[in-house]
Write an enzyme that holds these catalytic residues in place. Structure first.
Site, short mmCIF file in Angstrom:
data_model
loop_
_atom_site.label_atom_id
_atom_site.label_comp_id
_atom_site.label_asym_id
_atom_site.label_seq_id
_atom_site.Cartn_x
_atom_site.Cartn_y
_atom_site.Cartn_z
N PRO A 1 0.79 -1.23 0.00
CA PRO A 1 0.00 0.00 0.00
C PRO A 1 0.82 1.29 0.00
O PRO A 1 1.86 1.38 0.65
CB PRO A 1 -0.82 -0.09 1.29
CG PRO A 1 -0.19 -1.17 2.10
CD PRO A 1 0.47 -2.10 1.13
N ASN A 2 0.31 2.24 -0.75
CA ASN A 2 0.83 3.61 -0.85
C ASN A 2 2.10 3.73 -1.69
O ASN A 2 2.56 4.84 -1.95
CB ASN A 2 1.06 4.23 0.54
CG ASN A 2 -0.21 4.24 1.37
OD1 ASN A 2 -1.21 4.77 0.91
ND2 ASN A 2 -0.20 3.65 2.55
N ARG B 1 4.99 11.11 -2.26
CA ARG B 1 4.71 10.68 -0.88
C ARG B 1 5.96 10.86 -0.03
O ARG B 1 6.97 10.17 -0.25
CB ARG B 1 4.34 9.20 -0.91
CG ARG B 1 4.16 8.59 0.45
CD ARG B 1 4.10 7.07 0.39
NE ARG B 1 3.94 6.54 1.72
CZ ARG B 1 4.23 5.31 2.07
NH1 ARG B 1 4.71 4.46 1.19
NH2 ARG B 1 4.07 4.92 3.31
N TYR C 1 11.14 8.82 1.29
CA TYR C 1 11.10 7.78 0.26
C TYR C 1 11.76 8.19 -1.05
O TYR C 1 11.86 7.38 -1.97
CB TYR C 1 9.65 7.34 0.01
CG TYR C 1 9.02 6.74 1.25
CD1 TYR C 1 9.53 5.56 1.81
CD2 TYR C 1 7.94 7.36 1.89
CE1 TYR C 1 8.97 5.02 2.96
CE2 TYR C 1 7.37 6.81 3.04
CZ TYR C 1 7.91 5.65 3.57
OH TYR C 1 7.36 5.10 4.71
N ALA D 1 3.40 -0.86 4.78
CA ALA D 1 2.96 -0.87 6.19
C ALA D 1 2.54 -2.26 6.66
O ALA D 1 2.62 -2.56 7.86
CB ALA D 1 1.83 0.13 6.39
N GLU E 1 12.83 -9.52 1.17
CA GLU E 1 12.03 -8.38 1.65
C GLU E 1 12.84 -7.11 1.35
O GLU E 1 14.04 -7.07 1.64
CB GLU E 1 11.82 -8.54 3.16
CG GLU E 1 11.07 -7.38 3.80
CD GLU E 1 10.98 -7.54 5.33
OE1 GLU E 1 11.21 -8.65 5.85
OE2 GLU E 1 10.72 -6.52 5.99
N HIS F 1 12.89 -2.63 1.38
CA HIS F 1 12.32 -1.35 1.79
C HIS F 1 13.15 -0.23 1.20
O HIS F 1 14.37 -0.34 1.11
CB HIS F 1 12.30 -1.22 3.32
CG HIS F 1 11.46 -2.29 3.97
ND1 HIS F 1 10.08 -2.23 3.97
CD2 HIS F 1 11.80 -3.44 4.57
CE1 HIS F 1 9.62 -3.32 4.57
NE2 HIS F 1 10.64 -4.08 4.93
N ARG G 1 13.67 4.05 12.17
CA ARG G 1 12.50 4.95 12.20
C ARG G 1 11.65 4.72 13.45
O ARG G 1 12.17 4.29 14.47
CB ARG G 1 11.72 4.78 10.89
CG ARG G 1 12.56 5.15 9.66
CD ARG G 1 11.79 5.02 8.37
NE ARG G 1 10.61 5.88 8.36
CZ ARG G 1 9.58 5.73 7.54
NH1 ARG G 1 9.59 4.74 6.65
NH2 ARG G 1 8.55 6.55 7.59
C1 DQA Z 1 8.40 0.99 3.55
C2 DQA Z 1 8.54 1.19 5.06
C3 DQA Z 1 7.22 0.98 5.77
O1 DQA Z 1 7.36 1.21 7.18
C4 DQA Z 1 6.19 1.97 5.24
O2 DQA Z 1 4.93 1.72 5.83
C5 DQA Z 1 6.09 1.96 3.76
C6 DQA Z 1 7.31 1.87 2.97
C7 DQA Z 1 9.70 1.33 2.79
O3 DQA Z 1 9.82 0.88 1.66
O4 DQA Z 1 10.55 2.04 3.32
O5 DQA Z 1 5.02 2.13 3.20
O6 DQA Z 1 8.09 -0.38 3.31
#
Ligand code: DQA
Length: 146
Positions: A11-12, A19, A24, A78, A99, A101, A108
């Site tokens: 999401p997002n 954003r 990011y 998230a 995984e 990010h 954080r």
């Molecule tokens: C994220 C880190 C997560 O905590 C956050 O909710 C995101 C992006 C990252 O890529 O840094 O949406 O996964």
């Protein structure tokens, strides 16, 4: 042609670029797709990059990867921090699962310092912006070529 690496985004992440760019970065989701497609091609892989704001859709894609034995690069966004349903779906994957990010969640807020996904991933790459995905593709390449 069938993808030999599935790159899933939660999401997002479709809002990348606008954003919270201080966290990011300014690269858009389209930039992320280009980076992944180009890096995969350079490695002789075919990447299928997808994004969803819907947990159920992400679970369906993980099932697809489990059935097809496709390696996965996964940014659960998230959901990382609380989705046991996604964790269980990740546990079905027998090919490599990385995984990723963009930010470094360990540096954080406290709620981001827990990942329920990491325990069923082969590795975690975090904190390098969209370059995290390039590094993950390189890891998948090394893990899948003998
Ligand atoms: C994220 C880190 C997560 O905590 C956050 O909710 C995101 C992006 C990252 O890529 O840094 O949406 O996964």
């Amino acid at each position: 042609m069938t993808a030999n690496v599935l790159i899933l985004n939660g999401p997002n992440l479709n809002r990348l670029g606008t954003r919270e760019p201080d966290i990011y970065g300014t690269a858009s989701f389209a930039d992320l797709v280009s980076l992944c497609t180009n890096e995969a091609q350079a490695l002789g892989l075919i990447a299928d990059v997808r994004q969803s704001n819907d947990e159920a859709e992400l679970i369906g894609w993980l099932h697809e990867a489990a059935d097809a034995l496709t390696p996965v690069i996964f940014n659960p966004a998230a959901f990382t921090h609380y989705s046991y349903a996604l964790r269980d779906a990740c546990a079905l994957i027998s090919a490599p699962l990385i995984e990723v990010h963009l930010s470094n969640p360990a540096a954080r807020e406290e709620f981001r310092q827990t990942s329920v996904i990491s325990g069923v991933a082969d590795g975690v790459i975090a904190g390098f912006g969209i370059e995290s995905y390039r590094l993950a593709l390189q890891a998948i390449f090394r893990m899948t070529s003998v």
